[in-house]
Scaffold this active site. Sequence first.
Site, PDB file in Angstrom:
ATOM      1  N   ARG A   1      29.191  35.130  39.412  1.00  0.00           N
ATOM      2  CA  ARG A   1      28.412  34.792  40.599  1.00  0.00           C
ATOM      3  C   ARG A   1      27.971  36.078  41.277  1.00  0.00           C
ATOM      4  O   ARG A   1      28.687  37.064  41.287  1.00  0.00           O
ATOM      5  CB  ARG A   1      29.258  33.980  41.591  1.00  0.00           C
ATOM      6  CG  ARG A   1      29.398  32.529  41.227  1.00  0.00           C
ATOM      7  CD  ARG A   1      30.264  31.786  42.217  1.00  0.00           C
ATOM      8  NE  ARG A   1      31.634  32.223  42.139  1.00  0.00           N
ATOM      9  CZ  ARG A   1      32.215  33.073  42.972  1.00  0.00           C
ATOM     10  NH1 ARG A   1      31.544  33.550  44.007  1.00  0.00           N
ATOM     11  NH2 ARG A   1      33.460  33.426  42.806  1.00  0.00           N
TER      12      ARG A   1
ATOM     13  N   TYR B   1      23.962  31.896  34.915  1.00  0.00           N
ATOM     14  CA  TYR B   1      25.430  31.913  34.924  1.00  0.00           C
ATOM     15  C   TYR B   1      26.014  30.729  35.714  1.00  0.00           C
ATOM     16  O   TYR B   1      25.567  30.442  36.832  1.00  0.00           O
ATOM     17  CB  TYR B   1      25.970  33.238  35.511  1.00  0.00           C
ATOM     18  CG  TYR B   1      27.461  33.116  35.749  1.00  0.00           C
ATOM     19  CD1 TYR B   1      28.345  33.192  34.674  1.00  0.00           C
ATOM     20  CD2 TYR B   1      27.978  32.811  37.007  1.00  0.00           C
ATOM     21  CE1 TYR B   1      29.706  32.984  34.858  1.00  0.00           C
ATOM     22  CE2 TYR B   1      29.330  32.607  37.205  1.00  0.00           C
ATOM     23  CZ  TYR B   1      30.189  32.693  36.125  1.00  0.00           C
ATOM     24  OH  TYR B   1      31.523  32.474  36.308  1.00  0.00           O
TER      25      TYR B   1
ATOM     26  N   LYS C   1      29.967  25.093  42.961  1.00  0.00           N
ATOM     27  CA  LYS C   1      30.209  25.826  44.203  1.00  0.00           C
ATOM     28  C   LYS C   1      29.126  25.548  45.251  1.00  0.00           C
ATOM     29  O   LYS C   1      29.408  25.430  46.440  1.00  0.00           O
ATOM     30  CB  LYS C   1      30.312  27.329  43.925  1.00  0.00           C
ATOM     31  CG  LYS C   1      31.497  27.716  43.041  1.00  0.00           C
ATOM     32  CD  LYS C   1      32.760  27.206  43.614  1.00  0.00           C
ATOM     33  CE  LYS C   1      34.080  27.534  42.965  1.00  0.00           C
ATOM     34  NZ  LYS C   1      34.299  28.298  41.826  1.00  0.00           N
TER      35      LYS C   1
ATOM     36  N   HIS D   1      38.321  25.026  48.034  1.00  0.00           N
ATOM     37  CA  HIS D   1      38.408  25.680  46.723  1.00  0.00           C
ATOM     38  C   HIS D   1      39.861  25.570  46.245  1.00  0.00           C
ATOM     39  O   HIS D   1      40.606  26.543  46.270  1.00  0.00           O
ATOM     40  CB  HIS D   1      37.984  27.147  46.885  1.00  0.00           C
ATOM     41  CG  HIS D   1      37.815  27.899  45.605  1.00  0.00           C
ATOM     42  ND1 HIS D   1      37.842  29.277  45.556  1.00  0.00           N
ATOM     43  CD2 HIS D   1      37.596  27.498  44.338  1.00  0.00           C
ATOM     44  CE1 HIS D   1      37.651  29.682  44.306  1.00  0.00           C
ATOM     45  NE2 HIS D   1      37.507  28.627  43.548  1.00  0.00           N
TER      46      HIS D   1
ATOM     47  N   SER E   1      39.045  33.132  43.200  1.00  0.00           N
ATOM     48  CA  SER E   1      38.563  33.048  41.824  1.00  0.00           C
ATOM     49  C   SER E   1      39.412  33.909  40.900  1.00  0.00           C
ATOM     50  O   SER E   1      39.754  35.039  41.236  1.00  0.00           O
ATOM     51  CB  SER E   1      37.115  33.507  41.759  1.00  0.00           C
ATOM     52  OG  SER E   1      36.331  32.687  42.576  1.00  0.00           O
TER      53      SER E   1
ATOM     54  N   CYS F   1      42.509  33.681  40.031  1.00  0.00           N
ATOM     55  CA  CYS F   1      43.861  33.992  40.509  1.00  0.00           C
ATOM     56  C   CYS F   1      44.865  32.907  40.144  1.00  0.00           C
ATOM     57  O   CYS F   1      45.933  32.828  40.732  1.00  0.00           O
ATOM     58  CB  CYS F   1      43.847  34.233  42.008  1.00  0.00           C
ATOM     59  SG  CYS F   1      43.048  35.791  42.435  1.00  0.00           S
TER      60      CYS F   1
ATOM     61  N   ASP G   1      39.755  23.257  40.536  1.00  0.00           N
ATOM     62  CA  ASP G   1      38.910  24.197  41.283  1.00  0.00           C
ATOM     63  C   ASP G   1      38.495  23.702  42.668  1.00  0.00           C
ATOM     64  O   ASP G   1      38.396  24.493  43.591  1.00  0.00           O
ATOM     65  CB  ASP G   1      37.658  24.522  40.453  1.00  0.00           C
ATOM     66  CG  ASP G   1      36.976  25.814  40.872  1.00  0.00           C
ATOM     67  OD1 ASP G   1      37.680  26.823  41.044  1.00  0.00           O
ATOM     68  OD2 ASP G   1      35.744  25.813  41.039  1.00  0.00           O
TER      69      ASP G   1
ATOM     70  N   ARG H   1      33.795  32.268  29.917  1.00  0.00           N
ATOM     71  CA  ARG H   1      34.335  30.962  30.347  1.00  0.00           C
ATOM     72  C   ARG H   1      34.055  29.885  29.318  1.00  0.00           C
ATOM     73  O   ARG H   1      33.297  30.079  28.373  1.00  0.00           O
ATOM     74  CB  ARG H   1      33.720  30.582  31.689  1.00  0.00           C
ATOM     75  CG  ARG H   1      34.135  31.556  32.795  1.00  0.00           C
ATOM     76  CD  ARG H   1      34.057  30.955  34.169  1.00  0.00           C
ATOM     77  NE  ARG H   1      34.567  31.891  35.153  1.00  0.00           N
ATOM     78  CZ  ARG H   1      35.471  31.576  36.084  1.00  0.00           C
ATOM     79  NH1 ARG H   1      35.951  30.364  36.171  1.00  0.00           N
ATOM     80  NH2 ARG H   1      35.882  32.480  36.948  1.00  0.00           N
TER      81      ARG H   1
HETATM   82  P1  GTP Z   1      38.389  30.331  38.911  1.00  0.00           P
HETATM   83  O1  GTP Z   1      37.998  29.415  37.803  1.00  0.00           O
HETATM   84  O2  GTP Z   1      37.616  31.602  38.901  1.00  0.00           O
HETATM   85  O3  GTP Z   1      38.352  29.700  40.256  1.00  0.00           O
HETATM   86  O4  GTP Z   1      39.879  30.870  38.564  1.00  0.00           O
HETATM   87  P2  GTP Z   1      41.343  30.238  38.604  1.00  0.00           P
HETATM   88  O5  GTP Z   1      41.912  30.403  39.972  1.00  0.00           O
HETATM   89  O6  GTP Z   1      41.341  28.878  38.032  1.00  0.00           O
HETATM   90  O7  GTP Z   1      42.179  31.235  37.653  1.00  0.00           O
HETATM   91  P3  GTP Z   1      42.845  31.026  36.202  1.00  0.00           P
HETATM   92  O8  GTP Z   1      43.931  30.006  36.210  1.00  0.00           O
HETATM   93  O9  GTP Z   1      41.756  30.866  35.222  1.00  0.00           O
HETATM   94  O10 GTP Z   1      43.565  32.444  35.982  1.00  0.00           O
HETATM   95  C1  GTP Z   1      42.862  33.642  35.992  1.00  0.00           C
HETATM   96  C2  GTP Z   1      43.701  34.781  35.489  1.00  0.00           C
HETATM   97  O11 GTP Z   1      44.965  34.860  36.146  1.00  0.00           O
HETATM   98  C3  GTP Z   1      44.014  34.695  34.002  1.00  0.00           C
HETATM   99  O12 GTP Z   1      43.804  35.962  33.449  1.00  0.00           O
HETATM  100  C4  GTP Z   1      45.465  34.318  33.939  1.00  0.00           C
HETATM  101  O13 GTP Z   1      46.052  34.854  32.796  1.00  0.00           O
HETATM  102  C5  GTP Z   1      46.028  34.937  35.212  1.00  0.00           C
HETATM  103  N1  GTP Z   1      47.174  34.158  35.733  1.00  0.00           N
HETATM  104  C6  GTP Z   1      47.198  32.839  35.999  1.00  0.00           C
HETATM  105  N2  GTP Z   1      48.413  32.441  36.440  1.00  0.00           N
HETATM  106  C7  GTP Z   1      49.185  33.545  36.448  1.00  0.00           C
HETATM  107  C8  GTP Z   1      50.561  33.792  36.811  1.00  0.00           C
HETATM  108  O14 GTP Z   1      51.306  32.918  37.230  1.00  0.00           O
HETATM  109  N3  GTP Z   1      50.996  35.072  36.699  1.00  0.00           N
HETATM  110  C9  GTP Z   1      50.194  36.079  36.249  1.00  0.00           C
HETATM  111  N4  GTP Z   1      50.700  37.300  36.169  1.00  0.00           N
HETATM  112  N5  GTP Z   1      48.905  35.888  35.892  1.00  0.00           N
HETATM  113  C10 GTP Z   1      48.401  34.639  35.996  1.00  0.00           C
HETATM  114  C1  SPV Z   2      34.937  30.859  40.592  1.00  0.00           C
HETATM  115  O1  SPV Z   2      34.422  31.983  40.511  1.00  0.00           O
HETATM  116  O2  SPV Z   2      35.694  30.542  41.540  1.00  0.00           O
HETATM  117  C2  SPV Z   2      34.702  29.869  39.530  1.00  0.00           C
HETATM  118  C3  SPV Z   2      33.626  30.131  38.592  1.00  0.00           C
HETATM  119  O3  SPV Z   2      35.334  28.834  39.510  1.00  0.00           O
HETATM  120  S1  SPV Z   2      32.073  29.740  39.277  1.00  0.00           S
HETATM  121  O4  SPV Z   2      31.770  28.357  38.979  1.00  0.00           O
HETATM  122  O5  SPV Z   2      31.118  30.620  38.638  1.00  0.00           O
HETATM  123  O6  SPV Z   2      32.103  29.939  40.694  1.00  0.00           O
HETATM  124 MN    MN Z   3      36.775  28.714  41.319  1.00  0.00          MN
END
Ligand code: GTP
Ligand code: SPV
Ligand code: MN
Length: 598
Positions: free
Chosen positions: A73, A201, A210, A230, A252, A254, A281, A379
């Site tokens: 984004r 994207y 979003k 979110h 995002s 995290c 999400d 993704r």
């Molecule tokens: P968006 O789709 O962008 O909103 O992201 P999200 O919050 O769904 O994050 P996602 O679960 O895809 O995790 C993103 C990154 O964080 C990845 O690289 C994971 O490996 C890492 N991660 C997730 N959970 C943990 C955790 O409990 N510990 C650690 N160290 N890393 C984590």
């Molecule tokens: C985020 O960045 O929090 C996502 C991916 O979940 S996007 O849909 O591009 O915002």
């Molecule tokens: Mn997100």
Amino acid sequence: MEHIPTTNKKLINWVNKMAKLCGPVRIVWINGSDEQKLTLEKESVKSQELIRLNQEKLPGCFLHRTAHDDVARTEHLTFICTKKKHDVGPNNNWMSPAAAYNKAKAIFKGAMAGRTMYVIPFSMGPVGSPFSKIGVELTDSRYVVLNMLIMTRCGDAVLRQLEKDDDFTKCLHSKAQLDIKKRLILHFPEDNTIWSVGSGYGGNVLLGKKCLSLRIASFLARKEKWLAEHMLIMGIEEPNGHVEYVTAAFPSACGKTNLAMMIPPEGLKNKGYRIWTVGDDISWMRVDSDGSLWAVNPEAGFFGVAPGTNSKANPNMVETIKKNTIYTNVLLKPDNTVWWEGADGEVPAQGIDWKGNPWKPNTLDAEGKPIKGAHPNARFTTPIMNCPSASFRIEQHHGVPISAIIFGGRREHVAPLVYESFDWQHGVFVGATMGSELTAAQVGKLGTVRRDPMAMLPFCGYNMAEYFKHWLSMGKLMAKPPKIFHVNWFRTDESGKFLWPGFCENLRVLEWILDRCNNKVNALQTPIGYLPYPFNIDMTGLSLTEEALEKLFKIDQEEWLEELKGIHKFFTDFKKDLPKELWEQYRALQKRLKSYAK
Ligand code: GTP
Ligand code: SPV
Ligand code: MN
């Protein structure tokens, strides 16, 4: 002339008007049928928008590559367009609606020449639920259509709903020339309209996500007294069969997706927990007649981060993405399957990287850094119903009742593994002052800490000071408000290693959170909130040292006083608009910290 499958005048007139502006050669209405989907897939392969993957190993799966400067984004090109600048607050980019429409019109004009304009009627939330909102996206991208078919409920069922209630969010998208200099993501909350141009994207172009479900929805939610957040939504089935639901807001990349579909760790297995995924999400929440908060996930798919997805971290996701999935910006292997950094199995000896270039492991770029096979924000888009832990409640019109709201960020220092706020108001302060280090999902320097209230900084469609007031007032509408917690899976030791194993082991923290919600355990009162007594978190099967445990829960007075400075600066930007309750919370925390002898 294509058959027009609706009698909704407002919709027909708008489609015609936008077609006149963009100049497509034809208009196709998306009906949601398998047949139409198959045709679109064939056409996309022919036009090279998609690569058909190995259908034996990955049935129904495709690969897409975006432009090299169109991989996340673009918050600096994202605007909220309201008559008054003050209404968007200090944290949004603002443009006046007139200026924004004019600027974008110049780019949209004739942008679809020689292309087809697709009309996608979609529902965020189950079709017909009182929670749901309808949008119609016009786009010249087949990739967008195929992704919207996964991420939302779309097609004729939505049009039928629109015959009853003609209100919908008008979403216009064109790839145009995919030129970053002519890229704009514009929101007009006062007109219930979104215009996005020049990008291909995900978050910029899947306008139900979003743009509608957070930026426009947050604006509507304030007016209509609900919350658009979110947040992931998950159910935790306890050993006795009772399911409790929680939501969690992390910025995002995290950890929302990973948490939402975890499988209980070995050490806790014999307790009989089971996780149900409702969403990863976005959460829309309303106060129901029982006085508690109920949540639905407006989406029908996951748009998840690929790198790091493997059977150790997230086995349910590995299962989910084996079919009917669109991969974006990952590495293509010689057998027409895909790979990314941190995927299962061996690192392939060769492949085609996300930019479309031949790739071998350990090749270095001009700066001497290894060239990645997949973009760090690569993704996949995949249907929720593929997920082995998908909750049967996903389609229920009233959603699920929420026991706890969990905030969290990515912090090497300062924030302990988990703490509980004293009450709703303090919880709102905890959410409002969240900080997190930047990830590949944002454009900016990786690792810098920024304040990201409720993980909504890039997604709140109005003045965040008003958003905080709205949160405070929602607490007063509930007889049984959820308890509010803060977690941090990312605290590190001196050598930069994570102190907490994370991923499925996070269930141990959730267990404590539910114990607190059900008044099963006492907790330690500290200046920042209630902390667990370490013996109240089940550590069976983990071998954390005493030292690591101590660091995980440490509240460092100096670090926190430093943190307060950042919060002060952040709050000051809102001037007189910031609700006085938050300044009161700030001063109370400062006082508690100053007298904290440790
Ligand atoms: P968006 O789709 O962008 O909103 O992201 P999200 O919050 O769904 O994050 P996602 O679960 O895809 O995790 C993103 C990154 O964080 C990845 O690289 C994971 O490996 C890492 N991660 C997730 N959970 C943990 C955790 O409990 N510990 C650690 N160290 N890393 C984590
Ligand atoms: C985020 O960045 O929090 C996502 C991916 O979940 S996007 O849909 O591009 O915002
Ligand atoms: Mn997100």
